[in-house]
Design an enzyme around this catalytic site. Structure first.
Site, PDB file in Angstrom:
ATOM      1  N   LYS A  85       0.705  -1.458  -0.228  1.00  0.00           N
ATOM      2  CA  LYS A  85       0.092   0.064   0.022  1.00  0.00           C
ATOM      3  C   LYS A  85       0.549   1.479  -0.090  1.00  0.00           C
ATOM      4  O   LYS A  85       2.115   0.868  -0.059  1.00  0.00           O
ATOM      5  CB  LYS A  85      -0.799  -0.034   1.217  1.00  0.00           C
ATOM      6  CG  LYS A  85      -1.210  -1.303   1.257  1.00  0.00           C
ATOM      7  CD  LYS A  85      -2.485  -1.534   2.584  1.00  0.00           C
ATOM      8  CE  LYS A  85      -3.664  -2.400   2.535  1.00  0.00           C
ATOM      9  NZ  LYS A  85      -4.140  -2.372   3.649  1.00  0.00           N
ATOM     10  N   TYR A 142     -12.136  -2.401  -3.249  1.00  0.00           N
ATOM     11  CA  TYR A 142     -12.224  -3.348  -2.054  1.00  0.00           C
ATOM     12  C   TYR A 142     -14.014  -3.033  -2.213  1.00  0.00           C
ATOM     13  O   TYR A 142     -14.285  -2.709  -1.039  1.00  0.00           O
ATOM     14  CB  TYR A 142     -11.820  -2.237  -0.912  1.00  0.00           C
ATOM     15  CG  TYR A 142     -10.733  -2.614  -1.097  1.00  0.00           C
ATOM     16  CD1 TYR A 142      -9.751  -3.355   0.548  1.00  0.00           C
ATOM     17  CD2 TYR A 142      -9.480  -1.524  -0.882  1.00  0.00           C
ATOM     18  CE1 TYR A 142      -9.080  -4.063   0.286  1.00  0.00           C
ATOM     19  CE2 TYR A 142      -8.282  -1.355  -0.763  1.00  0.00           C
ATOM     20  CZ  TYR A 142      -8.551  -2.779   0.575  1.00  0.00           C
ATOM     21  OH  TYR A 142      -6.513  -2.755   0.103  1.00  0.00           O
ATOM     22  N   THR A 190      -5.091  -8.440  10.811  1.00  0.00           N
ATOM     23  CA  THR A 190      -4.877  -6.888   9.676  1.00  0.00           C
ATOM     24  C   THR A 190      -5.195  -5.451  10.551  1.00  0.00           C
ATOM     25  O   THR A 190      -4.235  -4.990  10.086  1.00  0.00           O
ATOM     26  CB  THR A 190      -6.300  -7.217   9.548  1.00  0.00           C
ATOM     27  OG1 THR A 190      -6.908  -8.378   8.630  1.00  0.00           O
ATOM     28  CG2 THR A 190      -6.929  -5.782   8.429  1.00  0.00           C
ATOM     29  N   ASN A 222      -1.804   0.039   7.046  1.00  0.00           N
ATOM     30  CA  ASN A 222      -1.333  -1.745   7.523  1.00  0.00           C
ATOM     31  C   ASN A 222      -0.140  -1.838   6.528  1.00  0.00           C
ATOM     32  O   ASN A 222      -0.007  -3.072   6.718  1.00  0.00           O
ATOM     33  CB  ASN A 222      -2.275  -2.291   7.948  1.00  0.00           C
ATOM     34  CG  ASN A 222      -3.103  -2.699   6.804  1.00  0.00           C
ATOM     35  OD1 ASN A 222      -2.873  -2.190   6.136  1.00  0.00           O
ATOM     36  ND2 ASN A 222      -4.337  -3.273   6.558  1.00  0.00           N
ATOM     37  N   HIS A 255      -1.941  -5.535   1.850  1.00  0.00           N
ATOM     38  CA  HIS A 255      -2.599  -5.864   1.196  1.00  0.00           C
ATOM     39  C   HIS A 255      -2.664  -7.366   0.248  1.00  0.00           C
ATOM     40  O   HIS A 255      -1.707  -7.809   0.592  1.00  0.00           O
ATOM     41  CB  HIS A 255      -4.237  -5.458   0.849  1.00  0.00           C
ATOM     42  CG  HIS A 255      -4.877  -6.121   0.160  1.00  0.00           C
ATOM     43  ND1 HIS A 255      -6.168  -6.761   0.315  1.00  0.00           N
ATOM     44  CD2 HIS A 255      -4.807  -7.409  -1.105  1.00  0.00           C
ATOM     45  CE1 HIS A 255      -7.013  -7.180   0.194  1.00  0.00           C
ATOM     46  NE2 HIS A 255      -5.864  -7.540  -1.186  1.00  0.00           N
ATOM     47  N   GLU A 311      -9.247 -10.930  -7.913  1.00  0.00           N
ATOM     48  CA  GLU A 311      -8.051  -9.871  -7.270  1.00  0.00           C
ATOM     49  C   GLU A 311      -7.250  -9.590  -8.236  1.00  0.00           C
ATOM     50  O   GLU A 311      -6.286  -8.394  -8.773  1.00  0.00           O
ATOM     51  CB  GLU A 311      -8.214  -9.632  -5.530  1.00  0.00           C
ATOM     52  CG  GLU A 311      -8.617  -9.531  -5.140  1.00  0.00           C
ATOM     53  CD  GLU A 311      -8.004  -9.454  -3.837  1.00  0.00           C
ATOM     54  OE1 GLU A 311      -8.850  -9.101  -2.954  1.00  0.00           O
ATOM     55  OE2 GLU A 311      -6.927 -10.061  -3.761  1.00  0.00           O
TER      56      GLU A 311
END
Ligand code: CMP
Length: 143
Positions: free
Chosen positions: A9, A49, A91, A112, A115, A126
């Site tokens: 991310k 998402y 998570t 975080n 993913h 995905e």
């Protein structure tokens, strides 16, 4: 062979964790099949998402994902979906064990670092979304 989708991310990219994260997957023994650095727009992040669209943190999550470049990857290997999630950690970084990526590098659930697909079926979806062009073929590698 099983594949999973992994995304570093914007916070992970900005903090210079790309090499560290790739190294952990390589050293475990998984094979890198797809890799790109890109910026995604709001519509794309909302699609990725989509399952979380009713959550109160959805808008903030989308805003975070579009805030800077991300590294999108496909990794392949035996049990890579579940083992990838173990490498990543829980998570919520407050609950992720030391030695996991989030356990070592994150403190905030909203930042975080990474993913990873949560199941083989979501990995398939995905990978299709992020790599419509397909992934690399290792069959011509030296061996
Ligand atoms: P990820 O593995 O990308 O899957 C969904 C993401 O939603 C998750 O990591 C977090 O970044 C985010 N998320 C989940 N729960 C919360 C929460 N309570 N507050 C903010 N973000 C969250």
């Amino acid at each position: 062979m099983e594949q999973t989708f992994i995304m570093i991310k914007p916070d992970g990219v900005q903090r210079g964790l790309v090499g560290e994260i790739i190294g952990r997957f390589e050293k475990k023994g998984f094979s890198l099949k797809g890799l790109k650095l890109l910026n995604v727009d709001q519509a794309f992040a909302e699609k990725h998402y989509a399952d979380l669209s009713s959550k109160p943190f959805f808008n903030g999550l989308v805003e975070y994902i579009v805030s800077g470049p991300v590294v999108a990857m496909v990794w392949e290997g035996k049990g890579v979906v579940a083992t990838g999630r173990k490498i990543i950690g829980a998570t919520n970084p407050a609950e992720s064990a030391p030695g996991t990526i989030r356990g070592d590098f994150a403190i905030d659930i909203g930042r975080n670092v990474i993913h990873g697909s949560d199941a083989v079926e979501s990995a398939r979806k995905e990978i299709g979304l992020w790599f419509p062009e397909g992934v690399a073929n290792w069959s011509s590698s030296l061996s």
